[in-house]
Design a protein around this motif. Structure first.
Motif, mmCIF file in Angstrom:
data_model
loop_
_atom_site.group_PDB
_atom_site.id
_atom_site.type_symbol
_atom_site.label_atom_id
_atom_site.label_comp_id
_atom_site.label_asym_id
_atom_site.label_seq_id
_atom_site.Cartn_x
_atom_site.Cartn_y
_atom_site.Cartn_z
ATOM 1 N N GLY A 84 0.841 -1.199 0.000
ATOM 2 C CA GLY A 84 0.000 0.000 0.000
ATOM 3 C C GLY A 84 0.873 1.245 0.000
ATOM 4 N N THR A 85 0.220 2.381 0.015
ATOM 5 C CA THR A 85 0.948 3.655 0.002
ATOM 6 C C THR A 85 0.555 4.494 1.204
ATOM 7 N N LYS A 86 1.543 4.932 1.936
ATOM 8 C CA LYS A 86 1.322 5.816 3.086
ATOM 9 C C LYS A 86 1.920 7.180 2.761
ATOM 10 N N ILE A 87 1.247 8.226 3.202
ATOM 11 C CA ILE A 87 1.802 9.572 2.966
ATOM 12 C C ILE A 87 1.946 10.316 4.285
ATOM 13 N N PHE A 88 2.675 11.426 4.204
ATOM 14 C CA PHE A 88 2.906 12.298 5.370
ATOM 15 C C PHE A 88 3.604 11.540 6.498
ATOM 16 N N ILE A 89 4.543 10.646 6.148
ATOM 17 C CA ILE A 89 5.240 9.881 7.176
ATOM 18 C C ILE A 89 6.487 10.655 7.619
ATOM 19 N N SER A 90 6.361 11.293 8.776
ATOM 20 C CA SER A 90 7.474 12.083 9.299
ATOM 21 C C SER A 90 8.621 11.156 9.676
ATOM 22 N N ALA A 91 9.814 11.534 9.249
ATOM 23 C CA ALA A 91 11.025 10.757 9.535
ATOM 24 C C ALA A 91 10.927 9.342 8.955
ATOM 25 N N GLY A 92 10.139 9.196 7.884
ATOM 26 C CA GLY A 92 9.932 7.885 7.264
ATOM 27 C C GLY A 92 11.208 7.320 6.670
ATOM 28 N N GLU A 93 12.083 8.196 6.224
ATOM 29 C CA GLU A 93 13.381 7.774 5.694
ATOM 30 C C GLU A 93 14.389 8.876 6.032
#
Lengths: 594, 594
Positions: A193-202
């Motif tokens: 799936g696709t997640k958005i607005f992931i703070s500090a995701g990478e």
């Protein structure tokens, strides 16, 4: 440009003079031996770290932002090295469970640490800050094996964590989420799936990133009752617990945002990523709410941090900048003009920031102490009492403190006049950074619905009554003191009004739910002021008692309390009226006629 | 992303139904033959230009910003070409004097044009916008020779203009300015100094830039009484009036700002630049104030423009974005969730923008009409009456409209949730652009001091009484109509309160000037609401009369009026209390104890 000095004197005032923390902690077996000296030393050390290491990276982080290239994110100059120092100094472990390598200190101290980190650099602070949420979630819901595998690394700060909730078509409404989790033969899951607005995701600051991901099992019921929580590491830990195979969770891009440029806001693509269920199937939202509540308090501390640093910097400028003469005649007669702090409206802008910063500190530290009581008090009824107060006030901390912070960073910027609008002075960054805090972790509207709908009307006002009792006790205790009248009377008056307003809205909402939705935002601001009035009255009491000590701190505190009651509390007159105006004027216009 | 459509229907409502412009203009000989059709055609054409040519450059302007290289400024992609089209279409000349090539149309129409330009692109609009100030200044104070040399080129738009007031150490306090003007043998002056924050000070859009510069003559008295005004062209016009020798006024750098990135904010270094005195020696500030007043109204239109475009875009999103179900049960049963416009607080955010945009339009167009009356009415007492109203309300237009615009652009952004914080959606740019309007051309605090100190208390309330008379006449005329009670009663009540509040502050200020400084900002917001309540009541009256016509425009207008009175006007309860709280809580704390 700019500066930040940890407000240790005021922090100590709140901790020791207002909250009597040393005494309070004695009732919590886990923290019974934490004394005032330890607390002060830790905070002093933290303050130094924030001023010297984290604050100098704030403007460069804003200017450079994060750089995305082919799935990888480069954080701004200095961020990685500062994080290394942060880990080496053991700060991530401060309030974590000793069973997983933590130092076991009270949440209260972590809260104070986070106030300072956020003053110094909100974008940087979000990297360790989100880890703490992942820690709490796995600590509460992870299997022993998951805890063994992940917690020590998260506690030490070697690895960081994220929360992956939002998808392009759903933010507030998680019931709509589509990310799928298919069971694999070994008991793990394949997640896509696709997640958005992931703070500090990478990012490039830690050896591994542990994502906590909401997704649906194949047989899940629709809506929020069919959401499960999974732990999805960037690198799957090998047998020794070291980062092993690269998992199928990758950053597809980062957002260009209004502020917090130094923090990577990531689109995360999960493509048959391997994940492990955390907690029970279809109960993911409950597990996630533990994280959300911690995160909401954390966002409140972002608000306090920015309010404080904006205040400090606008104060410096107001004392230095010479412009016009005082309306009552020249004050700095040896200079070509007076410093602008002589002007009443500049003082209004400064005192608003001061009153909201100090009020937020009292309120949020007190709430953090309630969390420690909730987690660790020896007595179950005390734990329940504290839990109720925390549940009630979490949305107020989140929304009231961040709304105030946006107001205050704007006032701090306004004090600088035209210079405030120029990037190099650093003030406009605070406004841009502060703006996100009103949106994420549940918009401030959502907070107000949580407060009014769930926390207040949801239990027929029982939790609100508990806070009301604190107010009433104080009013009765102090109401006879002549010099406390100016604080106690408006506090008591507002307490009555909140009670009446609550009943009135409750009655109307019974026949029309939109009445709650229409009143909620105004209602939250009124409750926020009730809380602030309570703490400002308590602080005024201490300042009155000690003003003859010769320590001018108390004169300052008392004047700020008076300012709060004279100039800020009257905002309630507006919001009570607006709340009482009801839903009709909002709902009557057909959507097509807007 | 995003869209902008000129709100022609509402503009026509204000012009023709509320203000009866065609009739009003008949009393002004210069505009007696301007009819409604002409006005509508011009505005429709302008709206098309704004939507199609100027609006598409708004985001690119923000993203690219201006590029500085070696004294020259490159404006963002497309800016220059759009300006060329603007000049070719004759828009700069719209409201200018036919004696200098202008089209001689009313200021009112220019105001409407500027609303639309600012909705489309504030940063771009500031290039022609500042020219208009230079035009007005030279038109009022230039010698015939200066007018002959400069005005036709400014009117045509071939050349643009600036105002050079601010220096690094003085913005609000122009009395401190240091730029020097030495007389030369030929009657001109050699001017040296540094000016900052010069909007459109250098750019690539026009063949010449005409700076109006404040400086001191050698024998000038200190302070504001020793400031003179000079015209300093970038290229000195040759005998044929074409750009000739390069003058010693050069852009040293441009600022990196929070917003309006597409407009060059310049440091201008004057190094023996040749200039010519405009108006009398040492009377420069008076001459400049003509420009400042025009500019302040212009800033108000920036506020209106941004409010309108933020509203339009958040409305589109609120109708499209599906999230959660209505609290009163599903509405879009064929969809997975309801459009967010079903939620009461989303409606509050939309209606706040709508009510403030439409209120600002009514107020500012009416004020522009008063300017036309002031300039052109056949009857002197009518000119005087109009001039007094314009003087009184200019600071209200500037501050109230820009404070509201900042609130509204933030609400527009908030409707977008997390997406609002992301640059590509375009909403956060409106917030950043709107922020400068509260600062420049006199901060909103300065506006409030101008209103309360100079315009109201300065003539013992005489000008305020003139506006109060309009309110009272309306109240008396409409007070007997049953269906107008809901509007007339709160309007009358607020009118009384403003009167009492004014007297109370006036009395206190007589013994302590700081009392005016302490109350001014709150006072301006109260007066702003009195003005809005007056116009909303007038608009409600028209809507009531016409609601049975079948045109749903009037239902929308009436609902918005009701929303304004129910939810926005109550803000006065706060500000009246805060204003009455006086100066003591602001002034008692020693500056060192902050």
């Amino acid at each position: 440009m700019g500066k930040y000095t940890a407000p240790l004197r005021d922090m100590q005032f709140v901790l020791h003079e207002l909250l009597n923390v040393e005494q309070e902690l004695k009732a919590l077996p886990a923290h019974a031996d934490v004394d005032a000296d330890t607390i002060n030393q830790v905070l002093e050390e933290a303050g130094k770290f924030c001023s010297e290491v984290v604050f100098p990276l704030n403007q460069v982080g804003d200017r450079e932002g994060c750089q995305y290239h082919d799935g990888e994110v480069k954080t701004p100059t200095g961020f990685k090295e500062a994080y290394r120092q942060y880990v080496e100094a053991g700060w991530p472990a401060l309030a974590c469970d000793p069973a997983h390598g933590g130092q076991g200190l009270p949440m209260l101290m972590n809260n104070a640490l986070y106030e300072m980190l956020n003053s110094a650099n909100q974008a940087w602070t979000m990297y360790p800050g989100l880890s703490h949420g992942a820690y709490e979630c796995l600590h509460a819901h992870g299997t022993p094996e998951q805890q063994r595998l992940y917690l020590p690394k998260i506690v030490s700060g070697e690895w960081t964590g994220t929360m992956c909730l939002t998808e392009p078509h759903c933010g507030t409404d998680l019931g709509l989420l589509r990310t799928k989790a298919e069971p694999l033969a070994d008991g793990s899951y394949s997640i896509s799936g696709t997640k958005i607005f992931i703070s500090a995701g990478e990012h490039d600051m830690a050896a591994n990133i542990i994502h906590l991901v909401l997704a649906r099992l194949p047989d899940a019921p629709p809506g929020t009752k069919g959401i499960s929580l999974f732990v999805v590491p960037k690198f799957i830990p090998d047998a020794d617990g070291n980062p092993g195979a690269r998992n199928g969770v990758r950053c597809g891009s980062i957002e260009h945002k209004m502020g917090i440029h130094g923090n990577a806001t990531c689109v995360m693509n999960l493509d048959n990523a391997q994940g492990w269920l955390v907690g029970e199937p279809n109960k993911g939202l409950n597990a996630m709410f533990i994280m959300m509540n911690a995160a909401r308090l954390g966002v409140g501390m972002q608000g306090l941090g920015l309010t404080e640093v904006a205040y400090q910097n606008s104060l410096v400028y107001a004392k230095e900048r010479l412009q016009m003469r005082s309306l009552t005649g020249p004050k700095a007669t040896d200079k070509p003009a007076d410093p602008i702090i002589v002007h009443p409206d500049v003082r209004r802008m400064l005192l608003t920031q001061k009153a909201y910063a100090e009020g937020a500190r009292a309120f949020s530290y007190w709430t953090a102490l309630q969390i420690d009581r909730e987690l660790s008090h020896a007595d179950e009824s005390a734990r329940k009492e504290a839990a109720d107060l925390v549940a009630l006030l979490t949305p107020v901390i989140k929304a009231f403190l961040t709304d105030n912070a946006f107001l205050c960073t704007n006032l701090g910027m306004q004090v600088y006049g035209g210079h405030g609008y120029i990037a190099e002075w650093g003030m406009e960054q605070y406004v841009r950074d502060a703006r996100i805090n009103m949106i994420y972790e549940g918009t401030n509207t959502i907070q107000s619905l949580d407060l009014l709908g769930r926390k207040v009307l949801g239990d027929m006002g029982a939790k609100l009554k508990k806070f009301g009792q604190l107010v009433q006790d104080f009013v009765e205790r102090e109401g006879t003191r002549e010099e406390m009248q100016e604080f106690v009377n408006p506090l008591a008056d507002l307490g009555d009004k909140v009670q009446k307003l609550t009943m009135e809205i409750g009655m109307k909402a019974m026949s029309n739910q939109d009445e709650a939705g229409a009143a909620a935002v105004d209602y939250l601001r009124v409750v926020g002021h009730l809380v602030f009035a309570y703490f400002w009255a308590r602080m005024a009491r201490i300042a009155l008692d000690k003003q003859s000590s010769g320590d001018t701190f108390y004169a300052s505190k008392l004047a700020t309390a008076r300012f709060y009651f004279a100039k800020l509390l009257p905002e309630t007159a507006y919001h009570i009226r607006a709340a009482r105006a009801g839903a009709k004027s909002l709902m009557e216009l057909d959507a097509e006629l807007f």
